[in-house]
Design a protein around this motif. Structure first.
Motif, PDB file in Angstrom:
ATOM      1  N   ILE A  39       0.961  -1.052   0.021  1.00  0.00           N
ATOM      2  CA  ILE A  39       0.121  -0.025   0.086  1.00  0.00           C
ATOM      3  C   ILE A  39       0.855   0.964  -0.017  1.00  0.00           C
ATOM      4  N   GLN A  40       0.855   2.088  -0.938  1.00  0.00           N
ATOM      5  CA  GLN A  40       1.213   3.568  -0.829  1.00  0.00           C
ATOM      6  C   GLN A  40       0.194   4.525  -0.663  1.00  0.00           C
ATOM      7  N   LEU A  41       0.363   5.273   0.624  1.00  0.00           N
ATOM      8  CA  LEU A  41      -0.421   6.542   0.876  1.00  0.00           C
ATOM      9  C   LEU A  41       0.035   7.578   0.130  1.00  0.00           C
ATOM     10  N   PRO A  42      -0.777   8.851  -0.184  1.00  0.00           N
ATOM     11  CA  PRO A  42      -0.149  10.012  -0.699  1.00  0.00           C
ATOM     12  C   PRO A  42       0.761  10.654   0.365  1.00  0.00           C
ATOM     13  N   GLU A  52     -11.028  12.706   0.313  1.00  0.00           N
ATOM     14  CA  GLU A  52     -11.189  11.293  -0.101  1.00  0.00           C
ATOM     15  C   GLU A  52     -10.309  10.950  -1.442  1.00  0.00           C
ATOM     16  N   TYR A  53      -9.302  10.277  -1.287  1.00  0.00           N
ATOM     17  CA  TYR A  53      -8.380   9.874  -2.773  1.00  0.00           C
ATOM     18  C   TYR A  53      -8.919   8.881  -3.562  1.00  0.00           C
ATOM     19  N   PRO A  54      -8.851   8.864  -4.915  1.00  0.00           N
ATOM     20  CA  PRO A  54      -9.014   7.842  -5.784  1.00  0.00           C
ATOM     21  C   PRO A  54      -8.129   6.480  -5.460  1.00  0.00           C
ATOM     22  N   LEU A  55      -8.757   5.353  -5.609  1.00  0.00           N
ATOM     23  CA  LEU A  55      -7.918   4.285  -5.350  1.00  0.00           C
ATOM     24  C   LEU A  55      -7.697   3.598  -6.481  1.00  0.00           C
ATOM     25  N   GLY A  70       5.613   5.373  -8.596  1.00  0.00           N
ATOM     26  CA  GLY A  70       6.495   6.261  -8.907  1.00  0.00           C
ATOM     27  C   GLY A  70       5.974   7.387 -10.092  1.00  0.00           C
ATOM     28  N   ASN A  71       4.849   6.890 -10.747  1.00  0.00           N
ATOM     29  CA  ASN A  71       4.316   7.781 -11.660  1.00  0.00           C
ATOM     30  C   ASN A  71       3.073   8.654 -10.752  1.00  0.00           C
ATOM     31  N   VAL A  72       2.505   7.956 -10.258  1.00  0.00           N
ATOM     32  CA  VAL A  72       1.321   8.558  -9.308  1.00  0.00           C
ATOM     33  C   VAL A  72       2.221   9.657  -8.205  1.00  0.00           C
ATOM     34  N   ASP A  73       3.288   9.330  -7.526  1.00  0.00           N
ATOM     35  CA  ASP A  73       3.764  10.413  -6.738  1.00  0.00           C
ATOM     36  C   ASP A  73       4.348  11.614  -7.712  1.00  0.00           C
ATOM     37  N   TYR A  74       5.048  11.492  -8.712  1.00  0.00           N
ATOM     38  CA  TYR A  74       5.522  12.183  -9.695  1.00  0.00           C
ATOM     39  C   TYR A  74       4.188  13.359 -10.298  1.00  0.00           C
ATOM     40  N   GLN A  75       3.255  12.463 -11.080  1.00  0.00           N
ATOM     41  CA  GLN A  75       2.245  13.391 -11.674  1.00  0.00           C
ATOM     42  C   GLN A  75       1.573  14.231 -10.634  1.00  0.00           C
ATOM     43  N   LYS A  83      -3.460  13.244  -5.697  1.00  0.00           N
ATOM     44  CA  LYS A  83      -2.753  12.087  -4.938  1.00  0.00           C
ATOM     45  C   LYS A  83      -3.792  10.794  -5.171  1.00  0.00           C
ATOM     46  N   CYS A  84      -3.280   9.926  -4.804  1.00  0.00           N
ATOM     47  CA  CYS A  84      -4.140   8.565  -4.580  1.00  0.00           C
ATOM     48  C   CYS A  84      -3.613   7.605  -3.674  1.00  0.00           C
TER      49      CYS A  84
END
Lengths: 378, 387
Positions: A39-42, A52-55, A70-75, A83-84
Motif C-alpha cells: 500500500i502506498q498512501l499519498p 477522499e483519494y481515488p483508489l 512512482g508515476n502517481v507520486d510524480y504526476q 494524489k491517490c
C-alpha cells in the motif's frame, strides 16, 4: 501570463518521511490463504483529513506496483493528477490460478472466480475501512491480469471507473463482449489499451483487432485511448503507457493551462470566477471527489479578471482564497489584490501586511508581499 | 573508513525494511551545510557480495527520485537493466543557488560551482566508499538541472557515463560548446535528450536546435538518443522519457532477444561462443559489472547454431558452458549433443550419462535425455553387432 503559468516553481515538501510503502499480509477467507499486499498512501496523508483519494488497484503488484507509485507520486506532485491511494497485490506465485477463466464460457471459474470475489468483497472493503478513499477506482493490469480486469466491467454496477489494460492476453469472445458492453455503459467509463510494435505477436494482433472494434463505439460516456508504441516490447510499453493512461483519465482534472486560459477562461460569458466555479463543480461531478482549488488556478483567474477588468470576479476570488487557504499568504494576497485594483490602497496595504506572518505558498513569498507594500506606499 | 571520510558525516534517519527508501543527511564542507539524500539500494542488496552496481544520481530528488525508483524496479524485475543504486538529492529551495551559472558559458559559477564540487568531491566518493558501486554512473536532470548535468561532460574524464536530459533549460551557449566537446570525447558516453510538443516553447526550440547539431557529431564514443513526446507537457513527459532512456542506455545489457538473435547472432562470422564472450566483455567494460550468461541465452544460441548447421559452434558453446559453470549439466549436455551429431555414439552416451549425474537445470528434460541415451545405446549395440 504565459510566463506566470509556465514559471517553474518547486513545491517544497520536506515531510516526505511517511512516503514509505506499507507491506501487509492479507488473510483472505475467500481464497483460504494469505496474500501479500503493498500500500502506498499519498505524501503527508492525514487520516483525520476528510479528503477522499481515488483508489488504484494494481494487479501483478510484484512488478507493476513500483512503476505505478512512482508515476502517481510524480504526476500528482505537479498537480497533473490527484494524489491517490495505491494498492498492489503480489501474484507471482499464483497468477495462473488467480486469472483462470472457464475454457467454455470464458468467464472466471474455480480459483479465478475466488480471486474475482476476493478483490471486490474483501480487499476493497478492507481498504475503504482503513483509509480515506473515494468511489473513483482504477484497476491496472498487464498481460494475463490485463485480460482479467475486463471481467469487472460485466457487472451491472462495475466496481471500477477506469480500466488500464497493458498488452492483455485476451480471452476468446472478449472483443465482442467488450464492444457490446462498452457501447451501452451508463456512467462515465475510462478505458486505456496499449500494445507495442515489438509486442508478443499473437497478443499484438488480437489487441489491434480489439482497438478497431472499440474505436467504432459511439457512446459519449465511453472514454477511450489506445497506444501502439514504436520500438517497444511487451514489457517496455508499461513505462510509456502508465503516464499516457493517467493523463487520459485525469484530463479534466488538470490545472488551467495556457490554452484553456486563452480559449475558455478569458471569454467565459459569466466571467472568470464563474468559470472556475464551474470547472471545479464539473470535476466533482465527473470523478465523484472534490478537488481543492490549486494556486495555479487562482492565479489564472486573477490574471484574467485583471485583464478584462472584472472586479466582481476578483472580489469573489479573494473570498474563495480566504476560505480555501486561511493560514497561507494566498488569502491575504488575493484580498489585497482585490482592494488594490478596486482603488482602495489603504485597505490593500493592510491586507498585504496581514499576510506577512502567514505561511508562504508555492508562488507567494514574503518578498512578494513586501514588494507590493513598498510599491503602494510610494 | 571514517578517516577517509573526514569531511563527511552522515546521519542515518530511518532504515527499516529492505527495499525501502533510506533518507540520509550528508554534511558538506563545500556547501557548508547539510543536504538531504534519498537512497534506494537494489532488492536483496548484500554489502558483503562482490557484485557491483551502477549508480544513478537523480537531481531534483524532491520529485524526480520516486519515478526513477519505480521505473528502475520495473526494468530490473525483468533483468532488462542491472541492479542499480539510486541516489536522489533533495534540492528544494537551494535549487536556484545550485544551478547558478555563467550567463555566457552556462557553466556553474559561485554557488553553482560549489554544488558541482559537492557532487564530484563529496557525494560520489561517499557513495563509492559506502556501497558496492561499479564505475558506471548515470546523471538525471530536468529543466535547469538538465543544464547543470552537462557541465560534468567538460572534464577530460567525465564523472558520469550516461546523461539523461529531460527537457533541459540550456543556458548561454552551453549547448553549442557541448556539441564541439562531444566531437572530441574519448570515453564512452550515452547521451539522452528529450522534449515534447507541448513543452515550454523556448525549451522545445533550443532542444530541437541542439538535437540537429548533435546528429552531426561523428564520434564512435558517443551514443546519442533523442525523443519528442507527443501530447505531453514539460512535466508529464518525464516518466515516459525515463522508461525510454533506461531502455536505450542499457540496451546491450538486456537478455538476448529475437532481434539480436536474428540480426547479429545468426549472421555472426566465427563461432558463437566467441560472440557470447565478447558480448559479456562489452557489458563488463561498459557497466563495470560481470553478467553471467543465462541458461535461456545458451539455449537460444544453441538453437541458432543448429539453424546454421554449425556443429563447431555447438561444441565450443558446450565447452564454454562447462567452463563457466562446471557444476551444471548444460555444457556436458551440449557436448553430448555434438558427439551424437558427428556420429561418435559411444562418447555421446557417456556424456549424456555424465550430464544426468550433474545438477539438472529446469529446461533440459531429464526424461528426454534418458530416452535419448536408451535409443543411442541400441544404436551403439547395433553397430557393435555389425562389427
Amino acid at each position: 501570463m504565459k510566463k506566470i503559468i509556465y514559471s517553474f516553481i518547486l513545491i517544497v515538501s520536506l515531510q516526505f518521511l511517511n512516503a514509505q510503502v506499507i507491506y501487509e499480509p492479507f488473510e483472505s477467507s475467500k481464497l483460504g490463504e494469505t496474500r501479500e499486499i503493498k500500500i502506498q498512501l499519498p505524501r503527508n496523508y492525514d487520516p483525520e483529513d476528510k479528503f477522499e483519494y481515488p483508489l488504484i488497484i494494481v494487479l501483478d503488484g510484484d512488478y507493476l506496483f513500483e512503476p505505478m507509485i512512482g508515476n502517481v507520486d510524480y504526476q500528482s506532485y505537479w498537480g497533473e493528477m490527484p494524489k491517490c491511494v495505491v494498492v498492489g497485490i503480489n501474484q507471482s506465485s499464483s497468477r495462473e490460478d488467480d486469472f483462470f477463466y472457464d475454457k467454455e464460457i470464458y468467464f472466471p471459474a474455480h480459483n479465478g472466480a475466488l480471486f474475482f470475489e476476493f478483490l471486490g468483497k474483501e480487499l476493497i472493503p478492507y481498504i475503504e475501512s482503513m483509509y480515506n478513499v473515494s468511489e473513483f477506482r482504477i484497476v491496472v493490469g498487464h498481460d494475463l491480469s490485463a485480460n482479467f480486469l475486463n471481467f469487472y466491467l460485466f457487472k451491472t454496477l462495475p466496481l471500477f471507473r477506469a480500466y488500464v489494460s497493458f498488452s492483455p492476453e485476451l480471452a476468446p469472445e472478449m472483443q465482442n463482449r467488450l464492444h457490446e458492453r462498452l457501447s451501452d455503459v451508463t456512467t462515465d467509463m475510462f478505458y486505456y489499451l496499449a500494445t507495442a510494435e515489438n509486442d508478443v505477436k499473437k497478443l499484438h494482433n488480437s489487441i489491434s483487432e480489439l482497438n478497431t472494434s472499440l474505436s467504432t463505439i459511439d457512446n459519449p460516456l465511453f472514454h477511450y485511448r489506445y497506444d501502439n508504441f514504436e520500438d517497444t516490447n511487451h514489457y517496455s510499453l508499461v513505462g510509456l503507457g502508465i503516464p499516457k493512461a493517467m493523463n487520459q483519465i485525469f484530463e479534466l482534472y488538470k490545472p488551467i493551462n495556457i490554452n484553456e486560459y486563452k480559449e475558455k477562461v478569458l471569454i467565459y460569458p459569466e466571467g472568470p470566477y464563474k468559470y472556475l466555479e464551474k470547472k471545479y463543480k464539473d470535476i466533482e461531478g465527473f470523478y465523484g471527489f472534490k478537488k481543492k482549488v490549486v494556486e495555479n488556478d487562482l492565479r489564472a483567474i486573477a490574471s484574467a479578471s485583471k485583464k478584462i477588468g472584472d472586479m466582481e470576479s476578483l472580489r469573489e476570488l479573494s473570498k474563495l482564497a480566504k476560505k480555501e487557504y486561511p493560514n497561507s499568504m494566498i488569502s491575504a494576497y488575493y484580498q489585497g489584490l482585490y482592494h488594490e485594483y478596486n482603488g482602495n490602497i489603504k485597505k490593500a496595504i493592510n491586507y498585504y501586511q496581514s499576510g506577512l506572518l502567514l505561511d508562504e505558498s508555492d508562488y507567494i513569498e514574503k518578498d512578494d508581499l513586501l514588494d507590493k507594500i513598498y510599491e503602494l506606499k510610494e | 573508513m571514517k578517516k577517509a571520510l573526514f569531511f563527511l558525516y552522515a546521519l542515518l534517519f530511518s532504515c527499516t525494511v529492505i527495499a525501502q527508501i533510506t533518507y540520509k543527511k550528508i554534511e558538506s564542507k563545500k556547501l557548508n551545510t547539510t543536504r538531504q539524500l534519498k537512497i534506494k539500494l537494489p532488492k536483496n542488496y548484500d554489502p558483503e557480495s562482490n557484485l557491483k552496481h551502477p549508480v544513478i544520481v537523480v537531481f531534483d530528488g524532491d520529485y524526480l527520485f520516486e519515478p526513477v525508483v519505480g521505473q528502475v524496479a520495473f526494468q530490473t524485475y525483468f533483468d532488462e537493466i542491472p541492479k542499480s543504486i539510486i541516489v536522489g538529492i533533495v534540492q528544494s529551495k537551494d535549487r536556484n543557488y545550485d544551478t547558478f551559472c555563467d550567463e555566457v558559458s552556462g557553466l556553474p559559477i559561485e554557488t553553482g560551482a560549489r554544488f558541482y564540487e559537492f557532487i564530484a568531491q563529496e557525494l560520489i566518493p561517499y557513495i563509492d566508499n559506502n556501497y558496492n558501486t561499479s564505475k558506471f554512473r548515470v546523471a538525471i536532470g530536468h529543466n535547469t538541472m538538465g543544464n547543470f548535468i552537462n557541465s560534468f561532460l567538460f572534464k577530460a574524464e567525465p564523472l558520469f557515463q550516461a546523461y539523461i536530459n529531460l527537457s533541459p533549460d540550456f543556458k548561454g551557449n552551453l549547448n553549442t560548446n557541448l556539441v564541439s566537446r562531444l566531437e572530441w570525447l574519448k570515453n564512452d558516453v550515452f547521451y539522452y535528450l528529450a522534449t515534447c510538443d507541448k513543452d515550454i516553447k523556448y525549451i522545445n526550440e533550443i532542444v530541437h536546435e541542439t538535437n540537429a547539431q548533435l546528429n552531426t557529431v561523428n564520434n564512435k564514443s558517443l551514443t546519442y538518443y533523442f525523443d519528442e513526446f507527443k501530447g505531453d507537457n514539460h512535466y508529464t513527459m518525464v516518466t515516459g522519457a525515463l522508461s525510454n532512456a533506461f531502455d536505450k542506455i542499457f540496451e546491450i545489457y538486456k537478455p538476448l532477444d529475437e532481434k539480436e538473435l536474428k540480426e547479429k547472432v545468426l549472421t555472426y562470422e566465427g563461432t558463437l561462443d566467441v560472440y557470447m564472450v565478447k558480448r559479456q566483455k562489452r557489458i563488463e567494460d561498459l557497466f563495470g559489472i560481470y553478467k553471467p550468461i543465462t541458461e535461456e541465452e545458451f539455449e537460444k544460441v544453441v538453437n541458432i547454431a543448429e539453424q546454421r548447421e554449425d556443429l563447431e559452434s555447438l561444441q565450443q558453446i558446450g565447452k564454454l558452458a562447462s567452463k563457466l559453470d562446471p557444476e551444471s549439466s548444460l555444457g556436458t549436455y551440449y557436448l553430448a549433443l555434438y558427439a551424437e551429431k558427428i556420429g561418435k555414439t559411444k562418447k555421446a552416451v557417456k556424456l549424456y550419462e555424465l550430464a544426468l549425474e550433474l545438477d539438472m537445470k529446469s529446461f533440459i528434460d531429464r526424461e528426454m535425455i534418458l530416452s535419448r541415451v536408451e535409443s543411442l545405446k541400441y544404436v551403439a549395440e547395433d553397430y557393435q553387432e555389425e562389427d
